[in-house]
Design a protein around this motif. Sequence first.
Motif, PDB file in Angstrom:
ATOM      1  N   UNK A   1      -7.478  -6.948   4.036  1.00 35.49           N
ATOM      2  CA  UNK A   1      -7.360  -6.787   5.496  1.00 35.49           C
ATOM      3  C   UNK A   1      -6.772  -5.430   5.881  1.00 35.49           C
ATOM      4  N   UNK A   2      -7.389  -4.358   5.419  1.00 33.42           N
ATOM      5  CA  UNK A   2      -6.939  -3.008   5.770  1.00 33.42           C
ATOM      6  C   UNK A   2      -8.162  -2.108   5.770  1.00 33.42           C
ATOM      7  N   UNK A   3      -7.977  -0.890   6.294  1.00 37.27           N
ATOM      8  CA  UNK A   3      -9.125   0.017   6.456  1.00 37.27           C
ATOM      9  C   UNK A   3      -9.677   0.466   5.115  1.00 37.27           C
ATOM     10  N   UNK A   4     -10.998   0.431   5.036  1.00 43.02           N
ATOM     11  CA  UNK A   4     -11.674   0.928   3.835  1.00 43.02           C
ATOM     12  C   UNK A   4     -12.897   1.726   4.273  1.00 43.02           C
ATOM     13  N   UNK A   5     -13.361   2.645   3.425  1.00 42.60           N
ATOM     14  CA  UNK A   5     -14.641   3.284   3.740  1.00 42.60           C
ATOM     15  C   UNK A   5     -15.682   2.184   3.991  1.00 42.60           C
ATOM     16  N   UNK A   6     -16.511   2.379   5.023  1.00 41.15           N
ATOM     17  CA  UNK A   6     -17.418   1.305   5.447  1.00 41.15           C
ATOM     18  C   UNK A   6     -18.322   0.840   4.304  1.00 41.15           C
ATOM     19  N   UNK A   7     -18.757   1.777   3.459  1.00 39.37           N
ATOM     20  CA  UNK A   7     -19.674   1.379   2.382  1.00 39.37           C
ATOM     21  C   UNK A   7     -18.946   0.626   1.267  1.00 39.37           C
ATOM     22  N   UNK A   8     -17.621   0.727   1.243  1.00 32.40           N
ATOM     23  CA  UNK A   8     -16.872  -0.066   0.263  1.00 32.40           C
ATOM     24  C   UNK A   8     -16.585  -1.458   0.836  1.00 32.40           C
ATOM     25  N   UNK A   9     -16.241  -1.510   2.122  1.00 32.67           N
ATOM     26  CA  UNK A   9     -15.959  -2.811   2.748  1.00 32.67           C
ATOM     27  C   UNK A   9     -17.215  -3.682   2.750  1.00 32.67           C
ATOM     28  N   UNK A  10     -18.392  -3.058   2.909  1.00 31.43           N
ATOM     29  CA  UNK A  10     -19.662  -3.803   2.882  1.00 31.43           C
ATOM     30  C   UNK A  10     -20.508  -3.262   1.721  1.00 31.43           C
ATOM     31  N   UNK A  11     -19.952  -3.384   0.539  1.00 34.36           N
ATOM     32  CA  UNK A  11     -20.568  -2.726  -0.621  1.00 34.36           C
ATOM     33  C   UNK A  11     -21.984  -3.232  -0.889  1.00 34.36           C
TER      34      UNK A  11
ATOM     35  N   UNK B   1       2.998   0.508  -2.742  1.00 38.82           N
ATOM     36  CA  UNK B   1       1.634   0.747  -2.247  1.00 38.82           C
ATOM     37  C   UNK B   1       1.145  -0.447  -1.437  1.00 38.82           C
ATOM     38  N   UNK B   2       1.384  -1.632  -1.944  1.00 33.24           N
ATOM     39  CA  UNK B   2       0.975  -2.848  -1.229  1.00 33.24           C
ATOM     40  C   UNK B   2       1.573  -2.854   0.181  1.00 33.24           C
ATOM     41  N   UNK B   3       2.884  -2.596   0.279  1.00 34.64           N
ATOM     42  CA  UNK B   3       3.530  -2.642   1.603  1.00 34.64           C
ATOM     43  C   UNK B   3       3.041  -1.498   2.499  1.00 34.64           C
ATOM     44  N   UNK B   4       2.773  -0.340   1.907  1.00 34.86           N
ATOM     45  CA  UNK B   4       2.279   0.799   2.684  1.00 34.86           C
ATOM     46  C   UNK B   4       0.894   0.483   3.263  1.00 34.86           C
ATOM     47  N   UNK B   5       0.026  -0.027   2.407  1.00 36.48           N
ATOM     48  CA  UNK B   5      -1.357  -0.287   2.832  1.00 36.48           C
ATOM     49  C   UNK B   5      -1.409  -1.458   3.820  1.00 36.48           C
TER      50      UNK B   5
ATOM     51  N   UNK C   1      -5.507   3.001  -0.111  1.00 37.95           N
ATOM     52  CA  UNK C   1      -6.257   1.810   0.338  1.00 37.95           C
ATOM     53  C   UNK C   1      -7.375   1.452  -0.638  1.00 37.95           C
ATOM     54  N   UNK C   2      -8.136   2.446  -1.075  1.00 40.55           N
ATOM     55  CA  UNK C   2      -9.227   2.115  -2.005  1.00 40.55           C
ATOM     56  C   UNK C   2      -8.641   1.636  -3.330  1.00 40.55           C
ATOM     57  N   UNK C   3      -7.468   2.144  -3.678  1.00 44.17           N
ATOM     58  CA  UNK C   3      -6.802   1.684  -4.902  1.00 44.17           C
ATOM     59  C   UNK C   3      -6.390   0.224  -4.737  1.00 44.17           C
ATOM     60  N   UNK C   4      -5.808  -0.084  -3.582  1.00 51.01           N
ATOM     61  CA  UNK C   4      -5.340  -1.457  -3.339  1.00 51.01           C
ATOM     62  C   UNK C   4      -6.510  -2.445  -3.405  1.00 51.01           C
ATOM     63  N   UNK C   5      -7.697  -1.998  -2.964  1.00 52.22           N
ATOM     64  CA  UNK C   5      -8.856  -2.893  -2.907  1.00 52.22           C
ATOM     65  C   UNK C   5      -9.583  -3.006  -4.244  1.00 52.22           C
TER      66      UNK C   5
END
Length: 607
Positions: free
Chosen positions: A272-282, A568-572, A380-384
Amino acid sequence: MRILLLTHSFNSLTQRLYAELAGDGHELSVEFDIADSVAEEAVAAFRPDVVLAPFLKRAVPESIWARRLTLIVHPGIVGDRGPSALDWAITDGASDWGVTVLQAEAEMDAGPVWASERFAMRAATKASLYRTEVTAAALVAVRRALERVPAWRRGEWAPTPLAALLQRPGSFGPPGCLRPLMKQVDRAIDWRRDDTAAVLRRIRAADGFPGVADMLFGEPCHLFDAHAGRRPAGAEDAAPGEVLARRDGALLRATVDGALWIGHVKRGGTHPFKLPATQAFAAEAARLPEWPVTLMRGRGQGKADECDESGACDEWGELAYRESDDAAVGFLSFDFYNGAMSTAQCERLSAAIGFARSRPTRVLVLEGGRDFWSNGIHLNTIEAAPSPADESWANINAMNDVCLALLTLTDRITVAALAGNAGAGGCFLALAADHVWAASGVILNPHYKNMGNLYGSEYWSYLLPRRVGVDAGRRIMGNRLPLLARQAAAAGLIDEAFGADPAGFAAEVARRAAALAAAPDLAACIAAKAARRAADEAEKPLAAYRAEELARMQRNFYGFDPSYHVARFHFVLKSPHSWTPRHLARHRDLDWNRPRVAAPETRVETA
Ligand code: COA
């Protein structure tokens, strides 16, 4: 004066005020607005002359404003009230806007006015306006307000009640009014009616927070990071809202009169955080055609994101390269959202530096983005990622490759031109250039420790001592506070800070870069640079610095101390703060107000 910054978080505006006001000679401490009792405790401990609230999400308790002068920075013109000031200004298409410093009273944003400052609006996101125009205007208005405090204390000056100001608006321009919280229903996009400019405005008014609630591929999500685009050949008949292509992590979506790129989205569920659109809907994005764009392109030879409200624009892409008319200077911009650089983005940037290297220029200017130059690896991409440790490892290696590409560019002069802020690894990446210039308003955070005691890489153990020496380097890394560009220049961390505004900075960068390229001793400078690199390499290879740093990073990523992963978790996830870090809350140090005695070795001897 002793000033307590009472703030929701240590955001960019608060960092700038902190650093500038400390530079003006004020004594500052920070308390996060966590609970009334905590703020009261901070006021009791610090006994400030002024409580300054640059960024609050709720009202200051009466127990504070009734006893201490409390000034609120509101990102709106005089008379404007409510929590969505900039959101409404962008949505309404205001041509100019402002910042007001008010004295806290029972009614929020309705106290007497101490100072205000206006600025011209720009077609940009809310966050971008906040970081640039609002921050600059807030600094002017806060300084003006603070100058008035002594006269106010002597009873020689009084702030003007809002009602009185609203009766004679001529003195400060058309006044604002009380506006409600902007809700998603106010932000909703009607893809069948709204043209590109309207959709852009809606998304920009909600960017960085909360985004515009919408649907993509039949799934609910929030949209961010929009850029005007055009439809590819063959998609002339696509229905508005249809997704047509992908590029640089973004999705191209048809509008009634064209198309626009959506760079980032936030979905619910596990990420539930911002990701590049192509990663969020890979999966969905993988079925779309990739529509690449050349690095050197378009009007103005590809300065990234020069799209205007009418939708007329250069072709959007995160990276763009252009050259001066005489082809002596190359300019590479990399406008990564929030300055975060994922593995893929680092790889694209390395390739772009490779392209720039193939051009017969004598100077290469690395422009970064407008708001941020770089904030290091993409948390964020790391967290995901399925394995955040593996992705951290891949990302830092890709980041190091970018640094290496710069460090080994020994056949020309390189310049890092920071129009926007830089933090953590992004700061050290800049030091890989021969010259580091920053715009006057830029804030640098040249340290990694705030992210769970991360050791850091990006060849900092080579680059930092090379610039400032070992001891100063150690102090800079241990100091967790932001640095103003001019302070960084004085410390030797960067070379120069100049330019009153972004346009002035860009023009001066172009002028100075041209002068470097035309310098009679250019060939000698390049030869000296190559010789120094060769000598440094002979003394200790870059690979050794990298290996040492990565050995420590490996422990951060894979060791049994999870601090980095937790931070990182809390930051993201933007977890609310439960305390103010000790390095900010100076009043919580037991000896904060004990007079400091100069250490013998730093005492200045006079004749
Ligand atoms: N990765 C992902 N997102 C990042 C980021 C990073 N490295 N650095 C900043 N961001 C995002 C923030 O989450 C925030 O997102 P939002 O748009 O949803 O609000 C946005 O960028 C702005 O950051 P913010 O912290 O509000 O900006 P700031 O100017 O107040 O602070 C920093 C700047 C650099 C101090 C702060 O962002 C930070 O500590 N970033 C992390 C740096 C880091 O540790 N990098 C990894 C090690 S190399």
